[in-house]
Design an enzyme around this catalytic site. Sequence first.
Site, PDB file in Angstrom:
ATOM      1  N   ASP A 186       4.130  41.715 -22.142  1.00  0.00           N
ATOM      2  CA  ASP A 186       5.133  42.734 -22.449  1.00  0.00           C
ATOM      3  C   ASP A 186       6.448  42.033 -22.785  1.00  0.00           C
ATOM      4  O   ASP A 186       6.828  41.069 -22.115  1.00  0.00           O
ATOM      5  CB  ASP A 186       5.295  43.643 -21.225  1.00  0.00           C
ATOM      6  CG  ASP A 186       6.340  44.729 -21.450  1.00  0.00           C
ATOM      7  OD1 ASP A 186       6.638  45.033 -22.626  1.00  0.00           O
ATOM      8  OD2 ASP A 186       6.855  45.262 -20.445  1.00  0.00           O
ATOM      9  N   ASN A 199       9.433  44.001 -23.614  1.00  0.00           N
ATOM     10  CA  ASN A 199      10.614  44.858 -23.488  1.00  0.00           C
ATOM     11  C   ASN A 199      10.664  45.659 -22.187  1.00  0.00           C
ATOM     12  O   ASN A 199      11.413  46.631 -22.082  1.00  0.00           O
ATOM     13  CB  ASN A 199      10.712  45.805 -24.691  1.00  0.00           C
ATOM     14  CG  ASN A 199       9.489  46.714 -24.784  1.00  0.00           C
ATOM     15  OD1 ASN A 199       8.544  46.560 -24.013  1.00  0.00           O
ATOM     16  ND2 ASN A 199       9.528  47.661 -25.695  1.00  0.00           N
ATOM     17  N   ASP A 209       8.653  47.786 -20.762  1.00  0.00           N
ATOM     18  CA  ASP A 209       8.073  49.129 -20.578  1.00  0.00           C
ATOM     19  C   ASP A 209       6.694  49.074 -19.905  1.00  0.00           C
ATOM     20  O   ASP A 209       6.030  50.100 -19.757  1.00  0.00           O
ATOM     21  CB  ASP A 209       8.002  49.889 -21.912  1.00  0.00           C
ATOM     22  CG  ASP A 209       7.035  49.257 -22.898  1.00  0.00           C
ATOM     23  OD1 ASP A 209       6.464  48.176 -22.586  1.00  0.00           O
ATOM     24  OD2 ASP A 209       6.834  49.834 -23.986  1.00  0.00           O
ATOM     25  N   ASP A 212      -9.358  44.682 -35.503  1.00  0.00           N
ATOM     26  CA  ASP A 212     -10.441  45.476 -34.945  1.00  0.00           C
ATOM     27  C   ASP A 212     -10.473  46.784 -35.722  1.00  0.00           C
ATOM     28  O   ASP A 212      -9.487  47.532 -35.724  1.00  0.00           O
ATOM     29  CB  ASP A 212     -10.123  45.735 -33.459  1.00  0.00           C
ATOM     30  CG  ASP A 212     -11.354  46.028 -32.626  1.00  0.00           C
ATOM     31  OD1 ASP A 212     -12.280  46.653 -33.166  1.00  0.00           O
ATOM     32  OD2 ASP A 212     -11.370  45.648 -31.443  1.00  0.00           O
ATOM     33  N   ASP A 236     -16.032  47.815 -34.683  1.00  0.00           N
ATOM     34  CA  ASP A 236     -16.453  48.507 -33.475  1.00  0.00           C
ATOM     35  C   ASP A 236     -17.768  49.264 -33.733  1.00  0.00           C
ATOM     36  O   ASP A 236     -17.929  49.894 -34.786  1.00  0.00           O
ATOM     37  CB  ASP A 236     -15.336  49.503 -33.116  1.00  0.00           C
ATOM     38  CG  ASP A 236     -15.454  50.048 -31.715  1.00  0.00           C
ATOM     39  OD1 ASP A 236     -15.400  49.260 -30.778  1.00  0.00           O
ATOM     40  OD2 ASP A 236     -15.590  51.291 -31.572  1.00  0.00           O
ATOM     41  N   GLU A 286     -19.935  44.747 -33.987  1.00  0.00           N
ATOM     42  CA  GLU A 286     -20.441  45.020 -32.638  1.00  0.00           C
ATOM     43  C   GLU A 286     -21.711  45.859 -32.774  1.00  0.00           C
ATOM     44  O   GLU A 286     -21.667  46.988 -33.248  1.00  0.00           O
ATOM     45  CB  GLU A 286     -19.388  45.772 -31.813  1.00  0.00           C
ATOM     46  CG  GLU A 286     -19.785  45.872 -30.352  1.00  0.00           C
ATOM     47  CD  GLU A 286     -19.050  46.975 -29.600  1.00  0.00           C
ATOM     48  OE1 GLU A 286     -18.960  46.894 -28.378  1.00  0.00           O
ATOM     49  OE2 GLU A 286     -18.575  47.939 -30.240  1.00  0.00           O
ATOM     50  N   HIS A 306     -13.216  42.907 -23.565  1.00  0.00           N
ATOM     51  CA  HIS A 306     -12.445  43.935 -22.854  1.00  0.00           C
ATOM     52  C   HIS A 306     -13.312  45.029 -22.246  1.00  0.00           C
ATOM     53  O   HIS A 306     -12.795  45.937 -21.600  1.00  0.00           O
ATOM     54  CB  HIS A 306     -11.431  44.542 -23.828  1.00  0.00           C
ATOM     55  CG  HIS A 306     -12.111  45.246 -24.966  1.00  0.00           C
ATOM     56  ND1 HIS A 306     -12.863  44.572 -25.905  1.00  0.00           N
ATOM     57  CD2 HIS A 306     -12.187  46.560 -25.289  1.00  0.00           C
ATOM     58  CE1 HIS A 306     -13.361  45.444 -26.766  1.00  0.00           C
ATOM     59  NE2 HIS A 306     -12.971  46.661 -26.419  1.00  0.00           N
ATOM     60  N   ASP A 307     -14.618  45.000 -22.494  1.00  0.00           N
ATOM     61  CA  ASP A 307     -15.525  46.014 -21.915  1.00  0.00           C
ATOM     62  C   ASP A 307     -16.367  45.451 -20.772  1.00  0.00           C
ATOM     63  O   ASP A 307     -17.106  46.193 -20.130  1.00  0.00           O
ATOM     64  CB  ASP A 307     -16.515  46.512 -22.986  1.00  0.00           C
ATOM     65  CG  ASP A 307     -15.843  47.237 -24.137  1.00  0.00           C
ATOM     66  OD1 ASP A 307     -14.772  47.839 -23.925  1.00  0.00           O
ATOM     67  OD2 ASP A 307     -16.398  47.204 -25.257  1.00  0.00           O
TER      68      ASP A 307
HETATM   69  O1  TEU Z   1     -17.571  49.587 -27.325  1.00  0.00           O
HETATM   70  C1  TEU Z   1     -18.817  50.115 -27.630  1.00  0.00           C
HETATM   71  C2  TEU Z   1     -19.725  50.215 -26.540  1.00  0.00           C
HETATM   72  O2  TEU Z   1     -20.916  50.317 -26.736  1.00  0.00           O
HETATM   73  C3  TEU Z   1     -19.100  50.275 -25.232  1.00  0.00           C
HETATM   74  O3  TEU Z   1     -18.941  51.612 -24.967  1.00  0.00           O
HETATM   75  C4  TEU Z   1     -19.877  49.661 -24.225  1.00  0.00           C
HETATM   76  O4  TEU Z   1     -21.184  50.163 -24.195  1.00  0.00           O
HETATM   77  C5  TEU Z   1     -19.235  50.019 -22.961  1.00  0.00           C
HETATM   78  O5  TEU Z   1     -17.883  49.740 -23.053  1.00  0.00           O
HETATM   79  C6  TEU Z   1     -19.803  49.236 -21.889  1.00  0.00           C
HETATM   80  O6  TEU Z   1     -19.230  49.770 -20.799  1.00  0.00           O
HETATM   81  C7  TEU Z   1     -16.601  49.705 -28.280  1.00  0.00           C
HETATM   82  C8  TEU Z   1     -15.308  49.160 -27.769  1.00  0.00           C
HETATM   83  O7  TEU Z   1     -15.442  47.789 -27.523  1.00  0.00           O
HETATM   84  C9  TEU Z   1     -14.893  49.939 -26.562  1.00  0.00           C
HETATM   85  O8  TEU Z   1     -13.743  49.433 -25.967  1.00  0.00           O
HETATM   86  C10 TEU Z   1     -14.672  51.362 -27.008  1.00  0.00           C
HETATM   87  O9  TEU Z   1     -14.374  52.169 -25.897  1.00  0.00           O
HETATM   88  C11 TEU Z   1     -15.882  51.932 -27.720  1.00  0.00           C
HETATM   89  O10 TEU Z   1     -16.416  51.044 -28.693  1.00  0.00           O
HETATM   90  C12 TEU Z   1     -15.502  53.188 -28.462  1.00  0.00           C
HETATM   91  O11 TEU Z   1     -14.696  52.882 -29.549  1.00  0.00           O
HETATM   92 CA    CA Z   2       6.192  46.552 -24.232  1.00  0.00          CA
END
Ligand code: TEU
Ligand code: CA
Length: 538
Positions: A21, A23, A25, A98, A199, A241, A315-316
């Site tokens: 971050d 600023n 927020d 993305d 995605d 993906e 991130h998932d």
């Molecule tokens: O993720 C696709 C996806 O299949 C995920 O939902 C995955 O199965 C799940 O996160 C596992 O827990 C992509 C993105 O990476 C994710 O962040 C998004 O939420 C999703 O698509 C919808 O756009």
């Molecule tokens: Ca910020």
Amino acid sequence: MEKKWWHKSVVYQVYPRSFQDSNGDGIGDLNGLISRLDYIAELGADLIWLCPVYASPNDDNGYDISDYYSIHPEFGSMDDMDRLISEAARRGICIMMDIVANHTSDEHPWFIESRKNKDNPYRDFYVWKDGAEGGPPSSLQSIFSGSAWNYDPLTQQYYLHMFSRKQPDLNWHHPAVRLALYDVMRFWIKKGIKGFRFDVIDLIAKDLEKDIIANGPLLHEYLQEMHREVLEGTEVVTVGETGGADLDQAILYTDPSRKELDMVFAFQHIALDEIPGKQKWDLKTLESSDLKRVLSAWQTGLSEKGWNSLFWSNHDQPRIVSRWGNDGKFRYESATMFAVLLHLMKGTPYIYQGEEIGMTNVKFPELNYYRDIETFNMYKERNAAGHSHDNIMNSIYVKGRDNARTPMQWNTENNAGFTEGVPWIDVNSNFAVINAASDSESNQSIFRFYQKLIQLRKSNDIVIYGDYQLLDSEPEVFAYERIFKDEKWVIICNLSDKTVQSSLPGSLNGELLIHNYSVPYQSQTLHPYEALVYKLQN
Ligand code: TEU
Ligand code: CA
């Protein structure tokens, strides 16, 4: 095999909301990321996969886009974005955007129009159907729990959403949708970005009549069209993906002669701790023999045609040290072992922010500390189905996506140096011990280990183009060779927290290139999570 610039690349994935971050927020932003470019350059990564920064109501943290042509003000402005692209380029780093093309936000102007009436020119941009017997058109379930259909009283039809209700699926069979998305891609290429991550691209060509959601019959035709219309003749790298893809499908996507995508993210290896046919929350223990089998099949299967993306986390996904390694006593050893295992394979490695300092999963005391819509929906669904609170919380601790989304731990200052304000999600309380500054001062620096692995890749073609061969060993030992011209490297990794007497040679005649223990490797003894790489004299 035709050489491509990205064969040599190492990707660093940034989840901008949680990176830095600038600023106060509490939300990470583009200026924050710019201020950390030197850190990424120092690591040696040369491509940044930037999770969505477009205008979005944030029902799914930016994966619900309301305008593909503007930057969400909480991340900054288009000027900041331009500056990010040029500041990164100055350091030899490219940006990968993305693109969420399977769905938009329900607040996207296309959907606002589409829902107005059945004759609206945008009606067919989305998937609308009449209900059946007073309920939704089918029993199709959303990936984020509950029905995949949402009733819209205005026109008395249902629209499809494979994710949240605020993420209506686009109808790719409608040519205008495809053209509109190609325009989006051209716009970003013109800005100077050098890559796209698509995605859930395997979901775009659904055939609802036949109940096909992933891998629809027209999928590859659409990807070839996209390549022709947008990518042909550019240097832009693409990764799709495709969670459910098997090896045969991955070859179809990535065989260069088919002109579709450059690589895919398939989930076979990271699904090995899930019960097949069940949800990701239903857990089983990882068998190391499964990991060896699956990764080796992909290494061999994509060796002639196509290309692998190499990743443990994003991130998932939960953090790799907490998931399959050890986030206590052997955090350094397991983090570096998993790094060796992956980074010496053939393919393009992806490092998710914080992985390079061994960040761990988080355990918040209450549900209301969490932020992820997938987590909340799952809680509601399982709670209604009679699962106990403790049982559900345990699934969240192990598999929840917020494990990967707590702020980057930079130093021991307030909020780990992520923000001077109140962070949008709490910092992991272990930040006083685990943070980039302390890591770099430690004689067991995970960052420096990653740095060394990246240097090895950048300066040795064997890592990029060498053949892969799995070596016979004990189940908990993952050992393989890379062979290129007259060179051979042997990679030995102990996946377990036990000392293993291995059947592999206990001393190797060659140069030790990297090792995560300071004691020499001898007598066929592998310490917990020990990893080493030898260059053999031929
Ligand atoms: O993720 C696709 C996806 O299949 C995920 O939902 C995955 O199965 C799940 O996160 C596992 O827990 C992509 C993105 O990476 C994710 O962040 C998004 O939420 C999703 O698509 C919808 O756009
Ligand atoms: Ca910020």
